[in-house]
Design an enzyme around this catalytic site. Sequence first.
Site, PDB file in Angstrom:
ATOM      1  N   GLU A   1      11.055  18.369 -24.649  1.00 16.23           N
ATOM      2  CA  GLU A   1      10.366  18.746 -23.400  1.00 16.23           C
ATOM      3  C   GLU A   1      10.914  20.077 -22.884  1.00 16.23           C
ATOM      4  O   GLU A   1      10.177  20.880 -22.320  1.00 16.23           O
ATOM      5  CB  GLU A   1      10.534  17.658 -22.326  1.00 16.23           C
ATOM      6  CG  GLU A   1       9.878  16.315 -22.665  1.00 16.23           C
ATOM      7  CD  GLU A   1       8.358  16.277 -22.415  1.00 16.23           C
ATOM      8  OE1 GLU A   1       7.770  17.298 -22.018  1.00 16.23           O
ATOM      9  OE2 GLU A   1       7.771  15.198 -22.651  1.00 16.23           O
TER      10      GLU A   1
ATOM     11  N   LYS B   1       3.775  11.464 -11.387  1.00 16.68           N
ATOM     12  CA  LYS B   1       2.909  10.653 -12.252  1.00 16.68           C
ATOM     13  C   LYS B   1       3.578   9.295 -12.417  1.00 16.68           C
ATOM     14  O   LYS B   1       4.706   9.224 -12.914  1.00 16.68           O
ATOM     15  CB  LYS B   1       2.733  11.306 -13.628  1.00 16.68           C
ATOM     16  CG  LYS B   1       1.646  12.353 -13.663  1.00 16.68           C
ATOM     17  CD  LYS B   1       1.352  12.762 -15.103  1.00 16.68           C
ATOM     18  CE  LYS B   1       0.255  13.807 -15.160  1.00 16.68           C
ATOM     19  NZ  LYS B   1       0.039  14.301 -16.532  1.00 16.68           N
TER      20      LYS B   1
ATOM     21  N   ARG C   1       0.818  -1.236   0.000  1.00 13.38           N
ATOM     22  CA  ARG C   1       0.000   0.000   0.000  1.00 13.38           C
ATOM     23  C   ARG C   1       0.841   1.270   0.000  1.00 13.38           C
ATOM     24  O   ARG C   1       0.384   2.352   0.375  1.00 13.38           O
ATOM     25  CB  ARG C   1      -0.970   0.035   1.179  1.00 13.38           C
ATOM     26  CG  ARG C   1      -1.966  -1.096   1.150  1.00 13.38           C
ATOM     27  CD  ARG C   1      -3.175  -0.769   2.006  1.00 13.38           C
ATOM     28  NE  ARG C   1      -4.137  -1.854   1.920  1.00 13.38           N
ATOM     29  CZ  ARG C   1      -4.180  -2.857   2.783  1.00 13.38           C
ATOM     30  NH1 ARG C   1      -3.335  -2.909   3.785  1.00 13.38           N
ATOM     31  NH2 ARG C   1      -5.069  -3.800   2.630  1.00 13.38           N
TER      32      ARG C   1
ATOM     33  N   LYS D   1       8.193  23.098 -13.936  1.00 15.98           N
ATOM     34  CA  LYS D   1       7.377  21.919 -13.621  1.00 15.98           C
ATOM     35  C   LYS D   1       6.958  21.958 -12.161  1.00 15.98           C
ATOM     36  O   LYS D   1       5.790  21.723 -11.827  1.00 15.98           O
ATOM     37  CB  LYS D   1       8.150  20.634 -13.937  1.00 15.98           C
ATOM     38  CG  LYS D   1       7.352  19.409 -13.536  1.00 15.98           C
ATOM     39  CD  LYS D   1       7.295  18.341 -14.552  1.00 15.98           C
ATOM     40  CE  LYS D   1       6.211  17.340 -14.199  1.00 15.98           C
ATOM     41  NZ  LYS D   1       6.235  16.143 -14.982  1.00 15.98           N
TER      42      LYS D   1
ATOM     43  N   ARG E   1      -2.274  21.899 -14.513  1.00 18.14           N
ATOM     44  CA  ARG E   1      -1.197  20.936 -14.805  1.00 18.14           C
ATOM     45  C   ARG E   1      -1.301  20.407 -16.233  1.00 18.14           C
ATOM     46  O   ARG E   1      -0.307  19.994 -16.826  1.00 18.14           O
ATOM     47  CB  ARG E   1      -1.202  19.784 -13.792  1.00 18.14           C
ATOM     48  CG  ARG E   1      -0.076  18.801 -14.049  1.00 18.14           C
ATOM     49  CD  ARG E   1       0.194  17.850 -12.905  1.00 18.14           C
ATOM     50  NE  ARG E   1       1.261  16.939 -13.272  1.00 18.14           N
ATOM     51  CZ  ARG E   1       1.899  16.152 -12.433  1.00 18.14           C
ATOM     52  NH1 ARG E   1       1.584  16.159 -11.146  1.00 18.14           N
ATOM     53  NH2 ARG E   1       2.855  15.339 -12.849  1.00 18.14           N
TER      54      ARG E   1
ATOM     55  N   HIS F   1       0.923  11.555 -28.574  1.00 16.52           N
ATOM     56  CA  HIS F   1       0.483  10.195 -28.227  1.00 16.52           C
ATOM     57  C   HIS F   1      -0.150   9.509 -29.427  1.00 16.52           C
ATOM     58  O   HIS F   1       0.033   8.313 -29.643  1.00 16.52           O
ATOM     59  CB  HIS F   1      -0.503  10.224 -27.054  1.00 16.52           C
ATOM     60  CG  HIS F   1       0.173  10.489 -25.738  1.00 16.52           C
ATOM     61  ND1 HIS F   1      -0.527  10.732 -24.583  1.00 16.52           N
ATOM     62  CD2 HIS F   1       1.479  10.560 -25.396  1.00 16.52           C
ATOM     63  CE1 HIS F   1       0.330  10.948 -23.585  1.00 16.52           C
ATOM     64  NE2 HIS F   1       1.550  10.849 -24.062  1.00 16.52           N
TER      65      HIS F   1
ATOM     66  N   HIS G   1       1.333  16.936 -26.438  1.00 21.54           N
ATOM     67  CA  HIS G   1       1.278  15.509 -26.110  1.00 21.54           C
ATOM     68  C   HIS G   1       0.070  14.786 -26.699  1.00 21.54           C
ATOM     69  O   HIS G   1       0.153  13.585 -26.965  1.00 21.54           O
ATOM     70  CB  HIS G   1       1.306  15.295 -24.597  1.00 21.54           C
ATOM     71  CG  HIS G   1       2.679  15.477 -24.009  1.00 21.54           C
ATOM     72  ND1 HIS G   1       3.394  16.648 -24.134  1.00 21.54           N
ATOM     73  CD2 HIS G   1       3.472  14.628 -23.304  1.00 21.54           C
ATOM     74  CE1 HIS G   1       4.560  16.517 -23.517  1.00 21.54           C
ATOM     75  NE2 HIS G   1       4.635  15.293 -23.013  1.00 21.54           N
TER      76      HIS G   1
ATOM     77  N   HIS H   1       9.342   9.507 -27.902  1.00 19.93           N
ATOM     78  CA  HIS H   1       8.319  10.364 -27.311  1.00 19.93           C
ATOM     79  C   HIS H   1       8.569  11.855 -27.633  1.00 19.93           C
ATOM     80  O   HIS H   1       7.673  12.572 -28.084  1.00 19.93           O
ATOM     81  CB  HIS H   1       8.298  10.131 -25.793  1.00 19.93           C
ATOM     82  CG  HIS H   1       7.335  10.993 -25.050  1.00 19.93           C
ATOM     83  ND1 HIS H   1       5.972  10.877 -25.209  1.00 19.93           N
ATOM     84  CD2 HIS H   1       7.534  12.021 -24.173  1.00 19.93           C
ATOM     85  CE1 HIS H   1       5.376  11.788 -24.448  1.00 19.93           C
ATOM     86  NE2 HIS H   1       6.301  12.485 -23.807  1.00 19.93           N
TER      87      HIS H   1
HETATM   88  N1  GLY Z   1       4.340  14.942 -18.060  1.00 25.04           N
HETATM   89  C1  GLY Z   1       3.277  15.791 -17.707  1.00 25.04           C
HETATM   90  C2  GLY Z   1       3.035  15.883 -16.242  1.00 25.04           C
HETATM   91  O1  GLY Z   1       3.847  15.440 -15.458  1.00 25.04           O
HETATM   92  O2  GLY Z   1       2.011  16.372 -15.843  1.00 25.04           O
END
Ligand code: GLY
Length: 363
Positions: A189, A147, A125, A233, A247, A258, A254, A271
């Site tokens: 990026e 993420k 968990r 970021k 965000r 994608h 992207h 990517h």
């Molecule tokens: N790669 C986009 C984010 O981390 O929100």
Amino acid sequence: MNKNKIVVPLSNNSYEVTIRQGIINNIGEELTLMGVSNNRKILIVSNKQISKLFYGKILNNLKKYNFSAEIFNIKAGESYKNLESLREIYNAAFEFGLDRNALLIALGGGIVGDVTGFAAATWLRGIEYIQIPTTLLSMVDSSVGGKTAVNHPKGKNLIGAFYQPKAVFIDPETLITLPKREFKAGMAEVIKYGVIRDKALFEYLEIDKNRDKILNLNNESLIKIINNSIKTKSSIVSEDEKENGIRAILNYGHSFGHVIENLCGYGEYLHGEAISIGMKIAGDISIEKNLWLKEHSLRQNNLIESYGLPTKTPKIKKNEVKTILMGDKKVRDGKIRFILPKEIGEVDIFNDVEESQFLKYFD
Ligand code: GLY
């Protein structure tokens, strides 16, 4: 505050990103300085190519500080960012007896980072994990922000969690062994941050002398662009950790990226290459919607190309594009949300782009 340390300030789980040449040789020391006790078990997750370059260095320093660690390699490549690799990590965690006090370390690029992060989020968990990204792309994007995910056969990153690392250690020296094509893909990026929030970074990247230094892996220039990218970021993630709003602008380029990765087969385009094309398309849509000027779009596309990245849309079918876009996580209430540029350094989220306005770039 050390200028190469960036705090990601979050309500419960703030952490530091440290960017320093040679830090890969000092991981045991860094953990000790952070107050991590050396009686905690550590499992380092990597892949063969990466671990053969860096695991020895990391292990030596961990041993020096009396940590005990094991390595587990997953298979390299997007097709292994899946539940099978996750299951293998759980098995290794079980065999090595990882308890709730244990620590996972992700050593590698975005795939290793995302899968390891998700394993950390779910093993017992949730146990703590640390990111040591070794590709430019994972340094400036995926290692920061929590993420974590694996792919589902029907789509990228469909199984995952928001789960923040305890720390991120970035050593620009690890980029020396990164294939040039991958380095350039990471620059997509960095350019993205310039377009979405950081005009000064965009202008820095435009200067020939700076580009030469970056492409020749000049340490100071690398630290500058990594630092600037992570600052942006960090500020966006701290405003909106779980992507309920702002965000989403980090996904500039992207959605189409994608689509291209998916329809052309993962591996055909890296990517960063796919999102370069995605940024070009987003810029074109913006011109058509009178959101930004043609000259801004040209500057963006020239910058992308000057780092050896593609801007030409591959031949893919409109109906396939639509199916993939509709299956994307970014769809809300049946509407596709697009991130479109308004200025160099400013983008916004739009859900009023007509189908004809975005499908016209495809066959
Ligand atoms: N790669 C986009 C984010 O981390 O929100």
